[in-house]
Design a protein around this motif. Structure first.
Motif, short mmCIF file in Angstrom:
data_model
loop_
_atom_site.label_atom_id
_atom_site.label_comp_id
_atom_site.label_asym_id
_atom_site.label_seq_id
_atom_site.Cartn_x
_atom_site.Cartn_y
_atom_site.Cartn_z
N LYS A 1 -12.75 17.54 2.34
CA LYS A 1 -11.82 16.50 1.86
C LYS A 1 -12.57 15.40 1.09
N ILE A 2 -13.89 15.53 1.04
CA ILE A 2 -14.68 14.58 0.24
C ILE A 2 -15.18 15.31 -1.01
N GLY B 1 -8.60 8.10 2.57
CA GLY B 1 -9.25 6.79 2.59
C GLY B 1 -8.72 5.93 3.71
N GLY B 2 -9.35 4.76 3.89
CA GLY B 2 -8.87 3.80 4.88
C GLY B 2 -9.50 4.02 6.25
N MET B 3 -9.74 5.29 6.60
CA MET B 3 -10.28 5.53 7.93
C MET B 3 -11.80 5.75 7.88
N ASP B 4 -12.33 6.04 9.02
CA ASP B 4 -13.75 6.25 9.20
C ASP B 4 -14.22 7.46 8.38
N ILE B 5 -14.96 7.21 7.31
CA ILE B 5 -15.35 8.29 6.41
C ILE B 5 -16.37 9.24 7.06
N GLU B 6 -17.17 8.71 7.99
CA GLU B 6 -18.13 9.58 8.70
C GLU B 6 -17.37 10.65 9.49
N GLN B 7 -16.23 10.21 10.04
CA GLN B 7 -15.42 11.15 10.81
C GLN B 7 -14.82 12.22 9.89
N VAL B 8 -14.33 11.79 8.72
CA VAL B 8 -13.80 12.74 7.74
C VAL B 8 -14.90 13.75 7.37
N ASN B 9 -16.10 13.22 7.15
CA ASN B 9 -17.23 14.05 6.75
C ASN B 9 -17.58 15.08 7.83
N ILE C 1 0.82 -1.22 0.00
CA ILE C 1 0.00 0.00 0.00
C ILE C 1 0.85 1.26 0.00
N LYS C 2 0.64 2.12 -1.01
CA LYS C 2 1.31 3.41 -1.03
C LYS C 2 0.39 4.51 -0.51
N GLN C 3 -0.89 4.40 -0.92
CA GLN C 3 -1.87 5.40 -0.44
C GLN C 3 -3.25 4.76 -0.42
N GLU C 4 -4.08 5.21 0.54
CA GLU C 4 -5.44 4.69 0.64
C GLU C 4 -6.43 5.79 0.24
N ILE C 5 -7.32 5.44 -0.67
CA ILE C 5 -8.30 6.38 -1.21
C ILE C 5 -9.69 5.87 -0.84
N TYR C 6 -10.65 6.78 -0.79
CA TYR C 6 -12.05 6.41 -0.58
C TYR C 6 -12.83 6.65 -1.86
N LEU C 7 -13.66 5.68 -2.25
CA LEU C 7 -14.52 5.87 -3.43
C LEU C 7 -15.84 5.16 -3.19
N LEU D 1 -24.96 9.63 -6.12
CA LEU D 1 -23.87 10.51 -5.74
C LEU D 1 -22.57 9.72 -5.67
N LEU D 2 -21.56 10.20 -6.38
CA LEU D 2 -20.23 9.60 -6.26
C LEU D 2 -19.41 10.44 -5.30
N MET D 3 -18.68 9.77 -4.43
CA MET D 3 -17.84 10.48 -3.47
C MET D 3 -16.44 9.90 -3.51
N ALA D 4 -15.46 10.75 -3.48
CA ALA D 4 -14.07 10.29 -3.43
C ALA D 4 -13.32 11.14 -2.43
N SER D 5 -12.31 10.53 -1.82
CA SER D 5 -11.49 11.26 -0.87
C SER D 5 -10.08 10.69 -0.83
N ALA D 6 -9.12 11.59 -0.67
CA ALA D 6 -7.74 11.13 -0.52
C ALA D 6 -7.51 10.60 0.89
#
Ligand code: GDP
Ligand code: MN
Length: 387
Positions: A135-136, A121-129, A96-102, A114-119
């Motif tokens: 960042k989304i 990734g890997g962690m709790d997306i609700e928290q990012v939101n 793994i070099k980087q984790e993304i959310y899609l 709705l499409l959502m992407a975030s750099a």
């Protein structure tokens, strides 16, 4: 209906989203076999219908088949958020070099996917939101046009994806969207989608939620339901053709029609609140549908009573084609079949409601009361539950 990670990734793979080629094990020995076949480092992953498995110790790397067996025996039988792990997925380890959310989901307010992407990734997306919503990156899709290439490019640019990965990313986003539409998903999520050391994108984790109301269009997906992983009451209810959802209160509700069920729950909750009763309120949502025949009522009573928190039952039936007298006889018959040790309040309205109430009163069953209005019935049930 939620799919397990391994099922979600299999579905993604069918739509051309790259995934690790792993297999599921139910015993440590099977885990050993699979790890042996894969060779090299593998990852052992708990298959339970909840997120945050990594944090809970349900995702472990193993450098050999022996290690995979040891990790599998630790993870199998483990409890994650109250769910027992019965299966583990053995995947080839990823660099793994980087984790993304899609992800693709429905935006009900916008009435489109709705499409959502975030750099991040890997962690709790609700928290990012919550903490850093910008960042989304979001793209709404016109369902008649489908996902346009420029939209996928917008996502790639928005998450600052290295340019050489854009072609792969656009392909993956487009295939994930196709998968979402073709299977009537309400969620198709990849977290993380990783950039590997070799410069490829691969979906390491997958989460799919299917729309239960569209399942009849996908008979091939029906067997993917893991009945061991959902509350037993919900399985029983589905098999009996009842719509049932477990809640936290102490009053079992049995109602015909979803709208009436919601009204019943709201009024019950409201009365319990006004009386200052803690934990008062509906113990479930239950739509018995049309008919309300004795066998269905009996099954519904059994399901409701299997919850020890239930201290009273409120039955609210509006008779149209369903006749009040028929319902009343059904209830009495059901009470002969099911041992009911909590008070049951019945409110009948509509066709033959009078006759129904009379039958209930004349039956003279100690636990059984009748009420003329919903308000009165809810009040009686709340008081009865209070004891
Ligand atoms: P979740 O915690 O339930 O979302 O489970 P995930 O499948 O997302 O795994 C959690 C984390 O474990 C990921 O974000 C990765 O950091 C890590 N992980 C999963 N698979 C691998 C793998 O093959 N190799 C490595 N090095 N880490 C992995
Ligand atoms: Mn994940």
């Amino acid at each position: 209906m939620n799919l397990h990670e391994y099922q979600s990734k299999e579905l993604f793979s069918q739509f051309g989203v790259p995934t690790p080629k792993g297999k599921v094990a139910t015993t440590p020995d099977e885990a050993y076999q699979i790890a042996q076949e894969i060779g090299g480092t593998v990852v052992v992953k708990a298959q339970v219908l909840t997120g945050g498995r990594g944090k809970a110790g349900g995702v472990k790397l193993a450098k050999s088949a022996d290690e995979a067996k040891a990790r599998a025996s630790e993870i199998l039988g483990m409890k994650i958020k109250g769910l027992t792990v019965n299966k583990v997925l053995i995947d080839p380890g990823a660099d793994i070099k980087q984790e993304i959310y899609l992800a693709v989901t429905n935006d009900r307010a916008a009435r489109r996917p709705l499409l959502m992407a975030s750099a991040a990734g890997g962690m709790d997306i609700e928290q990012v939101n919550r903490e850093t919503p910008d960042k989304i990156i979001r793209e709404h899709v016109n369902p008649f046009l489908g996902l346009r290439e420029y939209q996928a490019r917008n996502l790639a640019a928005g998450i600052q994806l290295p340019h050489e990965l854009w072609t792969q990313f656009i392909q993956i986003a487009s295939n994930l969207y196709k998968c979402f539409i073709a299977n009537d998903c309400t969620l198709a999520e990849i977290n993380p989608l990783v950039i590997t050391g070799a410069g490829t994108l691969i979906a390491l984790d997958g989460k799919v939620t299917l729309d239960d109301n569209a399942l009849m269009r996908h008979p091939d997906l029906v067997p993917l339901r893991d009945t061991q992983a959902e509350p037993i009451e919900e399985t029983q209810a589905r098999e009996a053709g009842l719509n049932f959802i477990k809640l936290d209160g102490n009053i079992g509700c049995m109602v015909n029609g979803a709208g009436l069920a919601m009204t019943t729950m709201d009024i019950t909750m409201d009365i319990a609140k006004k009386m200052g009763i803690e934990g008062g309120g509906p113990a479930n949502f239950l739509d018995v549908g049309g008919g309300a025949k004795a066998d269905k009522v009996a099954t519904a009573l059994r399901i409701i009573l299997s919850d020890p928190k239930v201290k009273a039952i409120l039955m609210n039936i509006f008779g149209g084609i369903t006749r009040g007298d028929e319902v009343a006889r059904g209830v009495i018959q059901a009470m002969n079949e099911v041992q009911i040790n909590v008070p049951l309040v019945v409110r009948l309205a509509g066709t033959n409601a009078e006759e129904g109430r009379k039958i209930i009163e004349e039956a003279n069953i100690p636990n059984l009361q009748s009420a003329a209005t919903l308000y009165e019935a809810a009040q009686k049930a709340v008081l009865a539950a209070k004891g």
